[in-house]
Design a protein around this motif. Structure first.
Motif, PDB file in Angstrom:
ATOM      1  N   THR A  94      39.097  31.702  41.351  1.00 40.53           N
ATOM      2  CA  THR A  94      40.006  32.560  40.795  1.00 40.53           C
ATOM      3  C   THR A  94      41.020  32.671  41.417  1.00 40.53           C
ATOM      4  OG1 THR A  94      37.768  33.536  39.941  1.00 40.53           O
ATOM      5  CG2 THR A  94      39.903  34.935  39.766  1.00 40.53           C
ATOM      6  N   ALA A  95      42.606  32.905  40.925  1.00 37.22           N
ATOM      7  CA  ALA A  95      43.922  33.240  41.330  1.00 37.22           C
ATOM      8  C   ALA A  95      44.094  34.465  40.718  1.00 37.22           C
ATOM      9  CB  ALA A  95      44.536  32.134  40.488  1.00 37.22           C
ATOM     10  N   TYR A  96      44.694  34.986  41.261  1.00 36.40           N
ATOM     11  CA  TYR A  96      45.447  37.043  41.207  1.00 36.40           C
ATOM     12  C   TYR A  96      46.547  36.553  40.378  1.00 36.40           C
ATOM     13  CZ  TYR A  96      41.469  38.789  42.901  1.00 36.40           C
ATOM     14  OH  TYR A  96      40.587  39.279  43.907  1.00 36.40           O
ATOM     15  N   LEU A  97      47.140  36.061  39.083  1.00 32.43           N
ATOM     16  CA  LEU A  97      48.053  36.008  38.070  1.00 32.43           C
ATOM     17  C   LEU A  97      48.844  37.098  37.801  1.00 32.43           C
ATOM     18  CD1 LEU A  97      46.963  32.281  37.098  1.00 32.43           C
ATOM     19  CD2 LEU A  97      47.893  32.837  39.392  1.00 32.43           C
ATOM     20  N   TRP A  98      49.508  37.562  37.084  1.00 35.19           N
ATOM     21  CA  TRP A  98      50.261  37.806  36.307  1.00 35.19           C
ATOM     22  C   TRP A  98      50.326  37.189  34.963  1.00 35.19           C
ATOM     23  CZ3 TRP A  98      55.530  39.821  38.597  1.00 35.19           C
ATOM     24  CH2 TRP A  98      54.666  40.862  39.556  1.00 35.19           C
TER      25      TRP A  98
END
Length: 449
Positions: A89-93
């Motif tokens: 999982t990536a923490y993105l905007w």
């Protein structure tokens, strides 16, 4: 392309954004949210001219409401968590719970009103990439409009004067916000539903991140050495297949918001490029291809008739772009005997596996210990063994009798008898080899003499 009333109305709408920002949000259309990373069913039009909706690969279409003849949408810019593949999982905007944001669909001639609420930790805007509209709606912070402050809502309103495939992304702190995943598609269907009609219409964005193994947040200052090459922020083996019924007319729209070009190659077919983000390509200007290079900041759409059943690979033809979590400093050990050094290392790390002496294919077969929130560089299994891919790779699955509107994965294709490569156990003809590295002249045959 705009009359005085439209231009004045557009300017007034932009000027009034400050008022919108100060009033309550009771009048806003609902901000739909999507938390799943699977491809969602297309959304059929409920008003206006009919059209065949697009299917966003591992994405979805933003719903709208009608308000006195205007289509109203609500985008929320916010931090999101995006599953790039199972186990990572990536923490993105992004927008409305996902990155990329939802696809916006409308029809040529529509007037649209798009509310943009900013829930980021900094200001933002939205630029409508490739669209013809008033300057004040173009979304360049500081130049054509004020930046949207944190917690405020601005309004964009304009007429859709041409059909085609466009994109949206910020023009505030663009380097950071796009590197964090802020982007989406804007598809404008022709007013005439018979113009450029197809049976299946797929869209996806090319994007890239540099996320260290075991971490979650992209390195926004990276310009060249990305390690996660994605379609709609997904990587193989968890990019959805493009499911097609045999004999369908199929369009694939690909937008590139990475920092390099991508030659997209599809197996089993040739196709014609029919659209760019500048507009539709006239029939006399089209040409046959099996690969189409997608430039930076551009979109290309191509079409083909699905005549041939099978599982056909579709991927970027830059080989490093079909891998995951690449380490750019890994040395090459091809031809190196690591037996003795491996014995010494195993005394300290019994689980150590020497790899790379014969190539990297063993990485697709072995289960190695990797950092948490990381997926293997080469992965994915098919019906005949490891596929040994990653990144920008998927499969076009052409089958007989798939119903219109059905995009469920039909499973692996079974090749008919006699149509699959097989092991040969008989006599093998001599394999002629060059005797040296010099250029050889092909001998003339008497029939040509």
């Amino acid at each position: 392309m705009f009359n005085r009333r439209q231009l004045l109305g557009a300017s007034a709408a932009l000027v009034s954004t400050a008022a919108w920002a100060k009033t309550s949000n009771m009048g806003l259309p609902e901000a739909a949210v999507m938390e799943k990373a699977e491809t969602q069913p297309p959304v059929k039009p409920t008003s206006g001219p009919d059209y065949n909706p697009v299917v966003t690969l591992n994405g979805w279409t933003l719903p709208y409401r009608m308000n006195n003849g205007v289509k109203e949408f609500h985008l929320v810019a916010e931090p999101v968590e995006r599953e790039m593949a199972e186990g990572m999982t990536a923490y993105l905007w992004g927008y409305n719970g996902q990155s990329p944001g939802p696809t916006i669909e409308a029809v040529e001639g529509d007037r649209v009103r798009i509310f943009v609420t900013n829930k980021l930790p900094e200001h933002t805007t939205i630029h409508w990439h490739g669209m013809i509209l008033p300057s004040g709606m173009d979304g360049v912070g500081g130049l054509t409009q004020p930046h949207i402050p944190v917690g405020k809502t601005f309004v964009y309103e304009f007429d859709l004067v041409k059909s085609g495939t466009f994109m949206y992304h910020p023009h505030s702190d663009e380097m950071v916000q796009m590197a964090m995943g802020m982007m989406g598609f804007f598809v404008v269907h022709p007013k005439d539903p018979k113009f450029m009609s197809v049976d299946r219409d797929f869209v996806f964005l090319l994007n890239a991140y540099d996320i260290d193994p075991g971490s979650y947040v992209p390195k926004v200052m990276e310009m060249t050495d990305f390690n996660m090459w994605c379609w709609n922020s997904r990587v193989f083996p968890d990019i959805s297949p493009l499911v097609v019924s045999k004999n369908d007319r199929v369009r694939v729209r690909v937008g590139n918001l990475t920092m390099t070009n991508h030659p997209i190659h599809m197996h089993g077919y040739d196709f014609e490029v029919t659209c760019t983000d500048g507009g539709w390509v006239r029939p006399e200007a089209r040409w046959p291809e099996v690969s189409i290079d997608i430039p930076v900041g551009a979109m290309r759409a191509y079409e083909f008739d699905a005549k041939y059943a099978g599982d056909w690979a579709i991927h970027c033809h830059k080989s490093h772009h079909t891998m995951n979590a690449m380490g750019h400093d890994i040395p090459t050990f091809i031809g190196v005997d690591k037996t003795k050094v491996a014995e010494k290392i195993k005394k300290i790390r019994p689980e150590y596996m020497p790899m790379g002496t014969k190539g990297m294919a063993d990485m697709g077969e072995m289960e190695m210990e990797i950092p948490e929130n990381t997926i293997p560089m080469m992965t994915g299994w098919g019906p005949h063994g490891p596929i040994e891919m990653g990144g920008m790779f998927s499969v076009v699955k052409v089958r007989e009798g798939i119903s219109a509107g059905d995009y469920a994965d039909p499973g692996w294709y079974e090749n008919p008898p006699g149509t699959q490569a097989w092991e040969w156990t008989g006599e093998v003809p001599d394999a002629t080899k060059s005797k040296d590295a010099k250029t050889q002249i092909t001998p003339k045959h008497s029939s040509h003499g």
